[in-house]
Scaffold this active site. Structure first.
Site, mmCIF file in Angstrom:
data_model
loop_
_atom_site.group_PDB
_atom_site.id
_atom_site.type_symbol
_atom_site.label_atom_id
_atom_site.label_comp_id
_atom_site.label_asym_id
_atom_site.label_seq_id
_atom_site.Cartn_x
_atom_site.Cartn_y
_atom_site.Cartn_z
ATOM 1 C CB CYS A 39 12.877 10.348 5.616
ATOM 2 S SG CYS A 39 12.107 9.273 6.834
ATOM 3 C CB CYS A 42 9.497 9.639 4.281
ATOM 4 S SG CYS A 42 9.778 10.585 5.795
#
Length: 439
Positions: A39, A42
């Site tokens: 991600c 993230c």
């Protein structure tokens, strides 16, 4: 049982959680980042999260900071209601609180300290009240003793502590300018004044009042405002532009928020937004700034003034037109708008890829288009060649039939077999005469 593995280097104060976390977490308060290794958001949060861990440790906070790979421990993440990445939650006993604010160190730490602390914080003195009021732009205070209203206040606080602080105090702790019609009471202090809860659902009232009357609106704030059920009236301006028009529209919104609070605060939130990038993506249109727009975050409708807003009276009239239904609503969440949104998002994605990396854009979109083009060309060419061959075959067959006056071999054979109608003697003589003339 080993609960965690301490992450090395700068992330030394962030604990990497494994499957044993589920059984052993309840003795502590945890602030957890549920992430996915692939991600992008993230990865962007990771250095901020490391700073949060260091800061919480240095300030002696009882909150432990950890992170969990939600793809490796999907069953645990699912139990905590993780639906996207990254998801930030504060886990306190059997309760899990979602964080939905800006992903900055200070905002995350503020959230953790607020939710981890007492649900209702007492204000024992005027000095403490003044100190807290300076720190908080919006301040909710329960005034009085034990009562059903206090029980309801505690219940609402357990739900909305993720957004704001809740305090309690006796009447003599409040400033002298505060006059309460009766006790017990719930009071909100903001915008340089105070407002007393009178009637209706307490949770709805607190949810409406937890924002200042006028805000600097960004994407996160607009998302939170969706929970209030209010329409959002925004002056879309350029903060760096000090021209008269930009300043004037901002002032008009501020004046309406202040002077017409009693008329509009139940239905409207006021503020300004710096730049039109976010609002363009929301409205799927290019708004020329400065301008004013009113958003309905519940159904994605929006309203634009049908004439130039010159003063406060024009703005008030525009708001009244929206309230009485005479202003035209645009946008919405209908089927056509959803299709338009899909097309707009796809177009925006393609444009952003080409702007950020033209070569990558050419590769991602040019290669498939090239392959498809070659396939289409091959199919069309094959059909055309087949058509020509068939045409030539027919033409050749017709040409063969025209080579002799006597007809084809099949026709001659048919004549021999007597398949044609016999000619009369007169007709035969006539034919002989014609043939001699040709000779």
């Amino acid at each position: 049982t080993v609960l965690v593995h301490v992450v090395a280097s700068g992330a030394g104060f962030v604990e990497d959680l494994d499957e044993s976390f589920k059984e052993n977490r309840k003795d502590d308060i945890w602030l957890v980042d549920f992430y996915a290794p692939w991600c992008g958001h993230c990865k962007k949060l990771e250095p901020v999260w490391n700073e949060v861990g260091i800061e919480m440790k240095n300030m002696g906070s009882p909150v432990k900071v950890g992170k969990m790979d939600a793809t490796s421990f999907s069953s645990i993440a699912s139990e905590f209601g993780v639906r996207g990445y990254p998801t930030i939650k504060l886990l306190k006993g059997d309760l899990a609180y979602n964080y939905r604010g800006p992903r900055t160190k200070d905002d995350i730490i503020e959230f953790a300290n607020r939710v981890a602390g007492p649900l209702i914080r007492p204000l024992p003195s005027q000095h403490m009240f003044e100190h807290v009021q300076k720190r908080h732009r919006v301040l909710f205070v329960y005034v009085g003793g034990e009562s059903p209203l206090k029980e309801k206040y505690i219940e609402v606080a357990s739900e909305l502590i993720v957004y704001t602080y809740f305090f309690s105090a006796s009447e003599d702790v409040l400033p002298e300018y505060v006059t309460l019609p009766e006790l017990p009471a719930v009071v909100v202090f903001k915008d340089g004044t105070y407002f007393v809860y009178d009637d209706g659902d307490l949770s709805s009232w607190i949810n409406r009042e937890r924002f200042q009357g006028y805000l600097n609106v960004d994407g996160f704030t607009l998302y939170e405002l969706g929970d209030t059920g209010k329409l959002v009236a925004i002056a879309v301006i350029d903060d760096k532009n000090s021209s008269v028009e930009h300043t004037r529209l901002k002032s008009i919104i501020q004046e309406v928020a202040r002077d017409y609070r009693d008329h509009f605060h139940r239905d409207f939130q006021f503020g300004h937004m710096d730049g039109n990038d976010y609002i363009n993506s929301l409205l799927m249109d290019d708004l020329t700034i400065p301008t004013i727009v009113v958003l309905n975050t519940s159904n994605q409708q929006y309203f634009l003034p049908d004439r130039h807003i010159e003063n406060t009276e024009d703005m008030v009239q525009f708001i009244n037109n929206i309230l009485d239904g005479t202003a035209e609503a645009q946008g919405g969440d209908g089927l056509l708008q959803r299709i338009k949104r899909i097309i707009y998002d796809a177009k925006s994605t393609v444009v952003s890829v080409f702007k950020s990396s033209p070569l990558l854009g050419c590769f991602l979109f040019g290669l498939p288009l090239g392959v498809i083009s070659i396939m289409c060309y091959g199919i069309c060419t094959a059909d055309t060649d087949g058509g020509v061959d068939e045409h030539e075959a027919v033409k050749k067959e017709n040409g063969d039939r025209e080579l002799t006056d006597e007809g084809s071999e099949e026709e001659q054979e048919e004549e021999k077999n007597g398949k044609y109608t016999e000619l009369s003697d007169g007709e035969l003589k006539q034919k002989d005469i014609m043939e001699k003339k040709k000779d």
